[in-house]
Write a protein that holds these residues in place. Structure first.
Motif, short mmCIF file in Angstrom:
data_model
loop_
_atom_site.label_atom_id
_atom_site.label_comp_id
_atom_site.label_asym_id
_atom_site.label_seq_id
_atom_site.Cartn_x
_atom_site.Cartn_y
_atom_site.Cartn_z
N SER A 180 -5.60 8.28 2.73
CA SER A 180 -5.97 7.17 3.62
C SER A 180 -7.32 7.34 4.29
CB SER A 180 -4.90 6.98 4.70
OG SER A 180 -4.86 8.09 5.58
N TYR A 181 -7.69 8.58 4.62
CA TYR A 181 -8.94 8.81 5.33
C TYR A 181 -10.14 8.30 4.54
CZ TYR A 181 -12.72 11.36 7.68
OH TYR A 181 -13.88 11.70 8.34
N TYR A 182 -10.09 8.46 3.24
CA TYR A 182 -11.23 8.05 2.41
C TYR A 182 -11.37 6.54 2.36
CZ TYR A 182 -10.65 12.90 1.11
OH TYR A 182 -10.52 14.26 1.16
N ILE A 183 -10.25 5.84 2.30
CA ILE A 183 -10.30 4.38 2.33
C ILE A 183 -10.80 3.90 3.69
CG2 ILE A 183 -8.93 2.27 2.12
CD1 ILE A 183 -9.29 3.79 -0.51
N TYR A 202 -5.57 -0.82 6.34
CA TYR A 202 -6.84 -0.48 6.97
C TYR A 202 -8.05 -1.05 6.23
CZ TYR A 202 -3.44 2.66 8.94
OH TYR A 202 -2.31 3.15 9.54
N LEU A 203 -7.87 -1.47 4.99
CA LEU A 203 -8.98 -2.07 4.26
C LEU A 203 -8.42 -3.02 3.22
CD1 LEU A 203 -12.02 -2.22 3.72
CD2 LEU A 203 -11.77 -0.27 2.16
N ASP A 204 -8.60 -4.32 3.47
CA ASP A 204 -8.13 -5.32 2.51
C ASP A 204 -9.13 -6.47 2.44
OD1 ASP A 204 -7.76 -6.81 4.81
OD2 ASP A 204 -5.57 -6.72 4.75
N SER A 205 -8.73 -7.55 1.82
CA SER A 205 -9.65 -8.66 1.58
C SER A 205 -10.22 -9.25 2.87
CB SER A 205 -8.94 -9.76 0.79
OG SER A 205 -8.72 -9.34 -0.55
N ASP A 206 -9.47 -9.15 3.96
CA ASP A 206 -9.96 -9.73 5.22
C ASP A 206 -11.22 -9.04 5.72
OD1 ASP A 206 -7.84 -11.47 5.20
OD2 ASP A 206 -6.57 -10.23 6.50
N ASP A 207 -11.47 -7.82 5.25
CA ASP A 207 -12.63 -7.06 5.71
C ASP A 207 -13.89 -7.40 4.93
OD1 ASP A 207 -11.29 -5.24 7.67
OD2 ASP A 207 -10.17 -4.68 5.88
N PHE A 208 -13.76 -8.17 3.87
CA PHE A 208 -14.92 -8.52 3.05
C PHE A 208 -15.54 -9.85 3.51
CE2 PHE A 208 -12.97 -5.39 0.41
CZ PHE A 208 -14.00 -4.83 -0.32
#
Length: 824
Positions: free
Chosen positions: A139-142, A561-567
């Protein structure tokens, strides 16, 4: 070719690379393939700080090593460290990322590197693939991709293949191993995150020691010594290939808050807090809590991330809808995270199945390499606790070279994130290769049983891992809201027991939910391993099921923690929109002045559009930090006006939506002075700033008296000095004075790299007013040029070219030798 295509191992490698590319693509699909980008804070910070440099290079083709975008001016060694020599190997990154669009290429790089390393220790492709997935999807890397810590990520991606080279070298493939180790260490260092490379030098040392113990037992110490010498030579080549970066980082660090202590005498010096690097409290500011370490097994053991609100959780929304008193609106003030006061972007989660298999590996695997990994794992965890195990941290701060140069000690958990999947895969190989798999069942029951017990405790009594309401972080958060005026002074949650109970209930519910989730994966994973150990299922099918479970486990947690909403579309993510204040300032035809954002001293946007006296950078000049602390902290400070005026601060932004305040007393780009006072200490020098009128007076350290001379002659009304040509690292002035004298420049002094000429003849630069440059100029009309061009850049670049060519030749020789031996 026919034999190669019929080779099962080769086919397995090709299929594994395809799967790695597929997982990377699926995770970021469709956003990465539609050209969308992440709006990452750290990337925006870098964009703001380097904007002036990028514009200058685009317009002139010249690389500048100084920028005035932030802190009145500073070197660009840690802002835009792009040296000509690095272009010889920058192309490798594209190939290593399987030519995927960003950030899918990053994830592919991370997994591919671990796959290469596991193949180097003679694991079959199917096991190597599971290890690669576990490492890459940790998870840390993502999370750091989302945060924009791209150089840290890329550095970590090059770690496993570097270790692969070490393994091949010590296992007899000397040329090939040396070439691969040198190549990937070269790339690792070029990624410019020394802290991560430093941590993993310990891991490489662990492998070397383990091989040394084996060699001692087998009486092969001479061979081990030769291998060590070759490996050291490979590392020296990698270092030399990055000579420009390493040399300038090292030399520059002595002038920064990272490595250079202030010359000033502080009124309240805490000698116990000082080190030969950063202060102890700064080093340990981000420390993992002891109970929080269980996030390796249960991601939400401390509630998850701190950037969101409890009001956004399902339970929070339900309580707010049912609320009739308005008390539940307080849920908006609390985040799900209830760990350390500093907050977090998310937990360090390696996967429940991987964690259990690592415990199994620690029990079942034999040999010094296993013990090296166990020791490194524990060391990583203990050091990540930082201030929560201060005595242990102090040992490393005081006695381990360079350890005190780095902050955020919890990031050393990257070692555990590496060693845990590796231990897990060693354990998995032990099961597959064991002639008597049934003897594996007992350690499997122990390892999976311990993990299941922790999950059961977390389900039944989640509060055992710490209080879930009114933690230190909550207190800090509520205090901040009070200071911002969102809460009344003296606010006390004790008067809102239902809201406090709701906070505790939601947070503990998050722990229970994730503990149950991890328990489910443990049961499924144990089942897959059990049937393999009992030979009730083929190892291929068992590994396929296990790999799928590992991928699903990590994949779904990471999507939190990182999905489409962050783009965002590039136009939204990569641009800064000028505010009303920015537009007003940009309309000024002069443009060669500085700006203070009084509303937000660290503002990115101010650095992007203007020459700011504020900003943010982790390696700001120590001298400028002194100036901030003593002169710029408050407008009520007697030295404040002198400080902003002598930095030529023409505008103050008090509200970005309103026109800025114009400062009519800004002193311009340069001016002649009539008085100079030489003092004997840095304390006297900076203290005098509040006592002088910098428009005609200056104060200087006595060591600059030889350069600047005695008291200057009176300034004639017609005397002038003006900026006639500007570039970030090259300033040209025209002066005319009747008597000559000392000219002060509104430019930050830096002790090396700046060269000055008067009519083409070299002259020396002095320092006045603690941070400014000054030059002794003769009478008459003259042209003064200041240029920041350290001679060390060309020298180190030449060394790097030679080293890079040698790295390529070593690798080529290793490949040719290997192919030749295969033919024989």
């Amino acid at each position: 070719m026919k034999q190669l295509l019929q080779n099962r191992s080769f086919i397995g490698i090709i299929l594994s690379v395809i799967i790695i590319a597929g997982i990377s693509s699926v995770y970021f699909y469709p956003d990465a393939f539609e050209g969308k980008v992440l709006q990452q804070h750290d990337m925006q910070q870098g964009m703001a700080n380097s904007h002036e440099l990028q514009v200058h290079e685009a317009e002139t083709g010249e690389k500048a090593w100084w920028t005035n975008s932030l802190f009145g001016g500073m070197p660009a060694f840690q802002i835009s460290p792009d040296y000509p020599s690095t272009h010889l190997f920058s192309w490798i990154t594209r190939a290593y990322g399987l030519f995927l669009p960003s950030p899918a290429n990053l994830l592919a790089m991370m997994m591919l590197g671990m796959f290469i390393m596991l193949m180097a220790i003679k694991m079959k492709p199917r096991i190597s693939l599971i290890g690669a997935i576990a490492w890459g999807l940790s998870s840390y890397y993502i999370i750091i991709i989302g945060a924009g810590h791209i150089w840290k990520f890329v550095t970590l991606a090059y770690v496993p293949p570097t270790i692969a080279g070490l393994i091949w070298l010590f296992r007899g493939r000397r040329l090939l191993g040396a070439g691969i180790a040198a190549l990937f260490m070269m790339l690792q260092i070029a990624s410019n995150h020394v802290q991560m490379s430093y941590y993993f030098s310990w891991v490489m040392a662990g492998f070397i020691i383990a091989y040394g113990i084996e060699a001692y037992k087998e009486k092969r110490m001479k061979q081990w010594g030769v291998n060590l010498a070759i490996f050291c030579g490979a590392m020296l080549l990698a270092v030399a290939a990055n000579a420009p970066t390493l040399y300038h980082t090292y030399k520059y660090s002595h002038e920064t808050i990272r490595g250079g202590h202030s010359e000033l005498t502080h009124d309240e010096v805490d000698s116990k807090n000082e080190t030969n690097g950063l202060d102890r409290d700064y080093i340990t500011q981000y420390s993992y809590e002891k109970a929080e370490t269980l996030s390796l097994l249960i991601p939400n053991i401390k509630g998850g991330e701190s950037g969101s609100s409890l009001a956004d959780t399902d339970e929070g929304r339900k309580l707010m809808r049912a609320d009739r008193t308005g008390e539940m609106t307080l849920l908006q003030l609390f985040s799900p995270y209830f760990g350390g006061a500093e907050g977090t972007s998310g937990p360090v989660y390696v996967g429940a199945i991987i964690f259990a298999l690592a415990l199994f590996g620690a029990i079942a695997v034999r040999g010094p390499a296993k013990w090296a990994l166990v020791v490194l794992t524990l060391l990583s965890i203990f050091l990540a606790w930082g201030r929560n195990m201060q005595w242990f941290t102090d040992l490393f701060i005081d006695f381990v070279p360079m350890y005190s140069k780095f902050r955020t000690v919890e990031s050393i958990l990257v070692i555990a994130e590496f060693t845990i999947p590796l231990l897990a895969m060693l354990g998995l190989r032990e099961i597959i290769c064991s002639e008597n798999r049934t003897k594996m069942l007992r350690p499997l029951i122990i390892s999976f049983g311990i993990c299941a017990l922790i999950c059961l405790i977390s389900i039944m009594a989640p509060s055992v891992w710490g209080d879930a309401v009114m933690t230190e972080g909550d207190d800090m958060r509520l205090t901040m809201y009070e200071q911002m005026g969102y809460l009344p002074q003296g606010f006390n949650m004790a008067y809102y027991p239902e809201a406090a109970n709701a906070v505790e209930s939601i947070r503990l519910g998050l722990v229970r939910s994730d503990a149950l989730r991890s328990l489910l994966f443990l049961v499924l994973g144990a089942g897959a391993v059990w049937v393999m150990a009992g030979k009730k299922l083929s190892s291929t099918i068992g590994l396929l099921c296990l790999g799928a479970l590992v991928a699903i486990d990590l994949f779904t947690v990471n999507k939190r923690y990182l999905d489409s909403d962050d783009f965002k579309t590039p136009a939204v993510a990569k641009s800064f929109t000028p505010s009303a204040a920015d537009k007003f300032i940009l309309d000024d035809p002069d443009a060669h002045f500085r700006v203070l954002n009084a509303a937000n001293f660290n503002d990115l946007q101010t650095c992007y559009f203007h020459k700011s006296i504020g900003g943010y950078h982790a390696a700001k000049l120590t001298r400028y930090q002194d100036f901030i602390d003593r002169c710029l902290t408050s407008p009520d400070n007697p030295a404040f006006l002198s400080g902003v005026n002598m930095l030529n601060t023409k505008y103050f932004i008090t509200d970005p939506n309103e026109p800025p305040v114009m400062n009519d007393y800004a002193l311009g780009n340069a001016w002649f002075i009539e008085e100079i006072d030489y003092v004997d200490s840095p304390d006297d020098e900076i203290a005098s700033i509040s006592e002088i009128d910098p428009s005609y007076q200056a104060v200087a350290d006595r060591k600059f008296e030889e350069i600047l001379g005695g008291q200057p002659a009176p300034v004639h009304p017609d005397d002038y000095i003006e900026l006639t040509d500007y570039a970030p690292a090259r300033l040209k002035y025209k002066s005319n004075s009747q008597n000559g004298g000392i000219a002060v420049f509104s430019e930050v002094y830096f002790p090396w790299g700046w060269n000055a000429t008067i009519d083409g003849l070299p002259t020396k630069i002095g320092r006045v007013n603690y941070i400014l440059r000054a030059v002794q100029i003769p009478a008459g009309e003259h042209t003064i040029v200041m240029e920041f061009r350290p001679g060390s850049i060309a020298a180190t670049n030449s060394l790097a070219y030679v080293a890079i060519i040698l790295v390529y030749l070593t690798l080529a020789a290793g490949i040719i030798t290997r192919l030749t031996r295969r033919k024989k």
